[in-house]
Design an enzyme around this catalytic site. Structure first.
Site, mmCIF file in Angstrom:
data_model
loop_
_atom_site.group_PDB
_atom_site.id
_atom_site.type_symbol
_atom_site.label_atom_id
_atom_site.label_comp_id
_atom_site.label_asym_id
_atom_site.label_seq_id
_atom_site.Cartn_x
_atom_site.Cartn_y
_atom_site.Cartn_z
ATOM 1 N N ARG A 1 52.448 49.208 43.944
ATOM 2 C CA ARG A 1 53.449 49.654 42.963
ATOM 3 C C ARG A 1 54.775 49.991 43.631
ATOM 4 N NH1 ARG A 1 49.418 54.223 40.922
ATOM 5 N NH2 ARG A 1 47.991 52.579 41.571
ATOM 6 N N ASP B 1 46.025 44.472 53.019
ATOM 7 C CA ASP B 1 46.057 45.865 52.561
ATOM 8 C C ASP B 1 44.895 46.638 53.180
ATOM 9 O OD1 ASP B 1 46.383 48.264 51.295
ATOM 10 O OD2 ASP B 1 45.751 47.555 49.308
ATOM 11 N N LYS C 1 41.229 52.277 53.837
ATOM 12 C CA LYS C 1 40.095 51.846 53.011
ATOM 13 C C LYS C 1 38.805 51.875 53.832
ATOM 14 C CE LYS C 1 42.614 48.590 50.022
ATOM 15 N NZ LYS C 1 42.341 49.224 48.733
ATOM 16 N N GLU D 1 50.065 51.154 47.433
ATOM 17 C CA GLU D 1 51.289 50.585 48.008
ATOM 18 C C GLU D 1 51.893 49.491 47.137
ATOM 19 O OE1 GLU D 1 48.356 49.456 48.614
ATOM 20 O OE2 GLU D 1 48.713 47.314 48.400
ATOM 21 N N LYS E 1 53.318 40.587 43.803
ATOM 22 C CA LYS E 1 52.864 41.459 44.893
ATOM 23 C C LYS E 1 52.392 40.612 46.056
ATOM 24 C CE LYS E 1 49.352 44.899 46.175
ATOM 25 N NZ LYS E 1 48.311 45.841 45.710
ATOM 26 N N ASP F 1 47.533 53.967 50.006
ATOM 27 C CA ASP F 1 46.813 52.791 49.512
ATOM 28 C C ASP F 1 47.311 52.360 48.130
ATOM 29 O OD1 ASP F 1 45.034 50.716 49.584
ATOM 30 O OD2 ASP F 1 43.264 51.932 49.124
#
Ligand code: BES
Ligand code: MN
Ligand code: ZN
Length: 490
Positions: A345, A264, A271, A343, A259, A341
């Site tokens: 996966r 993020d 977030k 994201e 990943k 969020d």
């Protein structure tokens, strides 16, 4: 620079000479240090308490180097672990060595006279010492420079196996350092295109390694809907990087998927501001994959290793994906994005599908995937899920390498929570057991393959304080376990 020596440590001209101490009832004893001046040994045994020395793990103390050539004598605690070459003993040595070199930053040369019961223990001391001698200095130069010269005292200095263990430790430590550097780099300096360039730089001149980069156009054309969807909110477009090490007669083929969310923010499902800065570390999996491939190649392992770096920046904007968007992962599975969020996966699904198209013997994915991983296991223990064979192999490799990976289940009943009203699957499931739901989501994309999923959300980034060989910031977790796993196929 690190080297082995069997010289009398009392005669070594270094800034500091490090010896191991362990708790021994109320007194404290120096371990295999019969060459130390009698006065020093007595001082330790008799006055340890007064000096506040207990021999506990992660305890490092400096004393004047009375009667020895080194300026200071440094005692480092090894705790109660048996120093017999067992994995636990080797990890105790790794930590004791790393705590010492980390604590001694600012000094130039250090000699370590720790017990080395076998060649593997020589490697462990070397690895720990190098891992502890790390600093990230790209943005400031205010800190002490890490120890730059390490002499490792051992009577095995002419032993071939010990020399090989030392050489391996240097490769491993370089890979871990490089992984930490990537994690620590600010996200305005490390975004997908830059990361892809880093992959090229890191593999330049490494024999047998080839890098292929898919840019945003190639990703759209190739049907990589996860990477495209997550990346579309950012002005910095996504990349999928394939880093392949292919030796001439491989005994097995291992695929690694990492990943690589370079930042993020959560996207439209943004977030909270507090703590968001730590999300620069959301690419730690990809960094570990890149440098594991490099290490495997530098060691010339007879195993083909292909790394897949799933790189995107997750940002909110007018072009960002929305909760309720439906995307199509490579291979055709549709996903309803209920939370932008979740994201990781999505990009990992694309990466897993791409990796499996080449039919490797096993695929490992590594990701800072869920906050639930941190809730479940804290900041020092990573999780591993997957098919029984691969998961057990990862647990065994972690044990060998000294990293902490704990097995977790993938309960079938969690699949129901991931049901979407309009697509094949939704990207969020039940609230409880969030780490497992993420794993169950990924399982959807691995078919019958042998597969393990490593969630390193907690251990990848140390926001607290340094300990043993682990610095603040990027830790480089995963590299040692993945490498040990690859070696288990060699
Ligand atoms: N990158 C985060 C997971 C994370 C959290 C890593 C804390 C390291 C420390 C991931 O993309 C994420 O945001 N996951 C969500 C999933 C949820 C929306 C289902 C989470 O865990 O909250
Ligand atoms: Mn996220
Ligand atoms: Zn994330």
């Amino acid at each position: 620079m690190i080297s082995l020596t069997s010289k009398n440590p009392a005669q070594l001209a270094v800034d500091a000479l490090v010896v191991a101490v362990r708790p021994r009832g109320s007194a404290v004893g120096a371990v295999s240090a019969d060459w130390l001046p009698k006065e020093l040994v007595q001082l330790l045994a008799r006055d340890a308490k007064r000096l506040g020395i207990t021999g506990a793990v992660d305890e490092v103390r400096r004393l004047p180097g009375t009667g020895i050539k080194a300026t200071t004598i440094v005692v480092t605690g090894v705790g109660d672990a048996p120093l017999d070459g067992s994995p636990a003993g080797r990890e105790a040595l790794r930590r004791a060595a790393g705590a010492a070199t980390r604590e001694l930053a600012g000094l130039e040369s250090v000699a370590l006279a720790l017990p080395t019961p076998d060649a593997a223990s020589v490697g462990a001391v070397a690895e720990g010492a190098l891992l502890g001698a790390y600093a990230f200095s790209r943005y400031h130069s205010l800190h002490d420079a890490p120890v730059s010269r390490v002499e490792l005292v051992t009577d095995r200095d002419r032993d071939k196996a010990a020399q090989e263990a030392l050489a391996r430790a240097e490769v491993v430590a370089a890979a871990v350092h490089a992984t930490r550097d990537l994690v620590n780099t600010a996200p305005n300096d490390l975004y997908p295109a830059v990361f892809a360039d880093e992959a090229k730089t890191a593999t330049k001149g490494v024999k047998g390694v080839k890098v292929t980069v898919l840019d945003e156009k190639a990703l759209a054309g190739g049907g990589y809907g996860g990477l495209v969807g997550v990346g579309q909110g950012s002005a910095r477009p996504p990349r999928l990087v394939r880093v392949a090490y292919a030796p001439s007669k491989p005994r097995a083929t291992v695929a690694l998927v990492g990943k690589g969310i370079t930042f993020d923010s959560g996207g439209i499902s943004i977030k909270p501001a507090a703590g968001m800065e730590a999300m620069k570390s959301d690419m730690a999996g990809a960094a570990a994959v890149l440098h594991t491939v490099v290490a495997a190649a530098r060691l010339g392992l007879p195993v083909a290793v292909t790394g897949w770096l799933c790189l995107a920046e997750n940002m909110p904007s007018g072009t960002a994906q929305r909760p309720s968007d439906v995307i199509t992962i490579r291979g055709g599975t549709t996903v309803e994005v209920l939370n932008t969020d979740a994201e990781g996966r999505l990009v990992m699904a694309d990466g897993l599908v791409a990796a499996l198209e080449e039919k490797p013997d096993v695929v490992l994915d590594i990701a800072t995937l869920t906050g639930a991983q941190v809730v479940a296991l804290g900041h020092r223990v990573s999780a591993v899920m997957g098919t029984d064979d691969a998961r057990e192999r990862v647990v065994a490799a972690a044990g060998e390498s000294g990293e902490l990976f704990w097995p977790m289940p993938l309960p079938d009943e969690l699949r129901a929570g991931l049901k979407s009203k309009i697509a094949d699957i939704a990207n969020i499931g039940e609230r409880w057991g969030g780490m497992l739901s993420a794993g169950v989501f990924l399982r959807e994309f691995v078919g019958e393959s042998s597969w393990a999923h490593l969630d390193i959300a907690g251990p990848a980034f140390n926001e607290k304080s340094a300990h043993d060989y682990t610095p603040v910031g990027g830790t480089g977790v995963g590299v040692r376990t993945l490498l040990a796993l690859i070696e288990s196929y060699a």
